[in-house]
Design an enzyme around this catalytic site. Structure first.
Site, PDB file in Angstrom:
ATOM      1  N   SER A   1       0.940  -1.083  -0.119  1.00 26.05           N
ATOM      2  CA  SER A   1       0.176   0.092   0.118  1.00 26.05           C
ATOM      3  C   SER A   1       0.792   1.281   0.058  1.00 26.05           C
ATOM      4  O   SER A   1       1.627   1.374  -0.793  1.00 26.05           O
ATOM      5  CB  SER A   1      -0.720  -0.037   1.098  1.00 26.05           C
ATOM      6  OG  SER A   1      -1.808   0.816   1.235  1.00 26.05           O
TER       7      SER A   1
ATOM      8  N   GLU B   1      -8.967  -4.971  -4.699  1.00 24.92           N
ATOM      9  CA  GLU B   1      -8.602  -3.928  -3.610  1.00 24.92           C
ATOM     10  C   GLU B   1      -9.605  -3.141  -2.734  1.00 24.92           C
ATOM     11  O   GLU B   1      -9.421  -2.933  -1.685  1.00 24.92           O
ATOM     12  CB  GLU B   1      -7.713  -2.950  -4.507  1.00 24.92           C
ATOM     13  CG  GLU B   1      -6.516  -3.753  -5.010  1.00 24.92           C
ATOM     14  CD  GLU B   1      -5.354  -3.890  -4.100  1.00 24.92           C
ATOM     15  OE1 GLU B   1      -5.358  -3.778  -2.985  1.00 24.92           O
ATOM     16  OE2 GLU B   1      -4.304  -4.222  -4.623  1.00 24.92           O
TER      17      GLU B   1
ATOM     18  N   HIS C   1      -7.608  -5.545  -0.211  1.00 26.35           N
ATOM     19  CA  HIS C   1      -6.536  -4.859   0.001  1.00 26.35           C
ATOM     20  C   HIS C   1      -6.057  -5.375   1.246  1.00 26.35           C
ATOM     21  O   HIS C   1      -6.676  -5.434   2.406  1.00 26.35           O
ATOM     22  CB  HIS C   1      -6.893  -3.594   0.210  1.00 26.35           C
ATOM     23  CG  HIS C   1      -5.632  -2.491   0.320  1.00 26.35           C
ATOM     24  ND1 HIS C   1      -4.739  -2.187  -0.647  1.00 26.35           N
ATOM     25  CD2 HIS C   1      -5.289  -1.593   1.232  1.00 26.35           C
ATOM     26  CE1 HIS C   1      -3.731  -1.369  -0.313  1.00 26.35           C
ATOM     27  NE2 HIS C   1      -4.116  -1.152   0.993  1.00 26.35           N
TER      28      HIS C   1
END
Length: 512
Positions: A194, A322, A418
């Site tokens: 990330s 995600e 995610h």
């Protein structure tokens, strides 16, 4: 979630770093050293400054507890965790080594945490490096770097990208010290997820970081990179929350734990600044690396296309779903309206006819799926793909992956969301916040997929080859991690075509 260190068991390994001797502990057959400073505390006269070399110490420093994290925003309760850990020695590293002696010459993995550039601390249990180090025969290093206003706000009188400069300082510490922990300073791989992957991408583009690592793995690259003007405007609004100006002189008077609260207050009303800040305002993204022309001369995509990563092997990829994590957390799963989907498409889809092209590219998709597709693509999936394409175009070697395995936790609501890659790559399947994605008792399928991913990351760190062919613009071969993993052509072809002519430029200030 806890920041408490385990009590060391067994022997107490001791090594001498350039600054002084440290004594760690042994856990699960691995030597562990926690909380070793790699720079002076960035407080007082050093507040908002570039990291400064740590002063040496006499005697043996005990290194069994994590250092205190930098001040945190309120997301996921991280502000409370940072307040519970007293001290201002924010810039520390932790080392796990199966062979803590100078002759071992093991490959080194250096982890950079994510957290939207506003939260993150190396002491989270999901980042424990013992299993990776023990089973992979590697030295694992994790580090703290400044986030939020302390690390990324554009302030008068301060260098840009202080959080990135912290990461460079930690990598310099690795270069200068890792040999005594059993590591090889000429075989260093940085990896992050990330905002940590955005940081890895930035490091690839930074002259200051050249030569400090030799391979890089970027998991779900965050695609936001700010212009100085945008970053300065956001910093001005944050400072105004405190009745101050965005200068070192003003903000140095504010207790560090008060600054994230000001950022949180602005984030809560960020959508009202959309006419000035554009897309980041719609996602409440207030901090990102700043393309300032000095610390960071260009976006990673531009730098890699120009050959900046030619001498560095790159592993990059994303999860399939995600956006799902944020959809679930925000209570929107199954509730996205046609109007919300249309608004999101109009904001984030690329080009003047992007919304129509998404509907044409995904004709069976309803509002919820369209909402998630464009959110996933803009923030993580397409930045990750474009990083691979830029590395290949610049003459560098790159391997691409997608994690498509749906998380079984919470009744499967999260999909391949995610952050799912973090427990799988570290092998910490039952500890820390991401473990909720896997359920109370990790399944055999989770253990098997984790073993596959750990083997790939370890092989990449050791040999530069994760076990599948390099990516190129013709075949687009991609490792898809799933219940039955396979190498295929890039699986998100419709999104790729939508974004192929839309690179991720520096995000500007739209209007003052």
């Amino acid at each position: 979630m806890t920041t408490a260190a385990s009590e060391p068991a067994g022997s107490e390994p001791e090594v001498r770093t350039a600054a002084g001797a440290v004594r760690g502990g042994t856990e699960e057959g691995v030597a562990v050293f926690r909380g070793i400073p790699f720079a002076e505390p960035p407080v007082g006269a050093l507040r908002f400054a570039a990291p400064q070399p740590v002063r040496g110490w006499d005697g043996v420093r005990t290194a069994v507890s994590y250092g205190p994290p930098p001040p945190q925003a309120g997301a996921f309760g991280m502000d409370a965790l940072s307040r519970d850990a007293a001290g201002d020695d924010w810039l520390t590293v932790n080392v796990w080594s199966p062979e803590p002696h100078a002759g071992a010459g093991l490959p080194v993995l250096v982890w950079i945490y994510g957290g939207a550039y506003i939260i993150g601390m190396s002491s989270l249990p999901e980042y424990d490096g013992a299993r990776l180090a023990r089973e992979g025969g590697l030295v694992v290093v994790t580090l703290n770097y400044r986030v939020g206003i302390e690390g990324f706000a554009q302030l008068d009188g301060a260098p840009a990208n202080r959080g990135l400069l912290d990461q460079v300082a930690a990598l310099e510490w690795v270069r200068d010290n890792i040999r005594v922990f059993g590591g090889d300073p000429d075989r260093v791989t940085v990896f992050g997820q990330s905002a940590g992957a955005g940081s890895v991408a930035a490091l690839l583009a930074m002259p200051r970081a050249a030569g400090l690592f030799h391979r890089a793995a970027a998991q779900s690259v965050c695609g936001t990179f700010f212009s100085p003007e945008l970053a300065a405007d956001i910093a001005g609004v944050c400072a105004a929350e405190l009745g101050l100006h965005p200068t070192v002189a003003d903000l140095s008077t504010v207790a560090p734990d008060r600054l994230p609260a000001a950022g949180d207050a602005v984030a809560a009303k960020a959508a009202s600044f959309a006419e000035r800040w554009g897309r980041p305002a719609h996602k409440s993204v207030l901090f990102s690396p700043v393309v300032d022309g000095d610390v960071l001369p260009a976006t990673p995509w531009q730098a890699l296309a120009d050959g900046a990563g030619r001498g560095v092997d790159v592993l990059v990829g994303h999860t399939r779903d995600e956006q799902r994590l944020f959809t679930v957390v925000e209570g929107m799963l199954g509730k996205v309206t046609e109007e919300q989907a249309a608004t999101t498409l109009n904001v984030f889809a690329p080009g003047p006819d992007g919304a129509r092209r998404y509907r044409d590219g995904f004709p069976a998709a309803g509002p919820g799926e369209l909402f998630e597709l464009v959110g996933s693509d803009w923030l993580f999936r397409m930045p990750s793909l474009h990083l691979a394409e830029a590395q290949a175009a610049g003459g560098g070697r790159v391997h691409l992956y997608e994690l498509a395995w749906p998380a079984p936790g919470m009744g499967g609501a999260f999909g391949a969301c995610h952050g799912l890659d973090i427990p799988l790559v570290f092998g910490n399947l039952s500890s820390g916040l991401p473990s909720m994605l896997l359920g109370e008792s990790p399944s055999a399928a989770a253990e098997e997929l984790s073993a596959q991913m750990r083997t790939a990351w370890t092989s990449f760190a050791v040999h530069g080859d994760p076990g599948w062919p390099a990516y190129d613009a013709e075949r687009r071969l991609t490792q898809v991690f799933d219940a039955s993993s396979a190498v295929t052509a890039y699986p998100e072809e419709a999104s790729r075509l939508l974004w192929q002519d839309h690179p991720f430029p520096v995000l500007p200030l739209i209007g003052g």
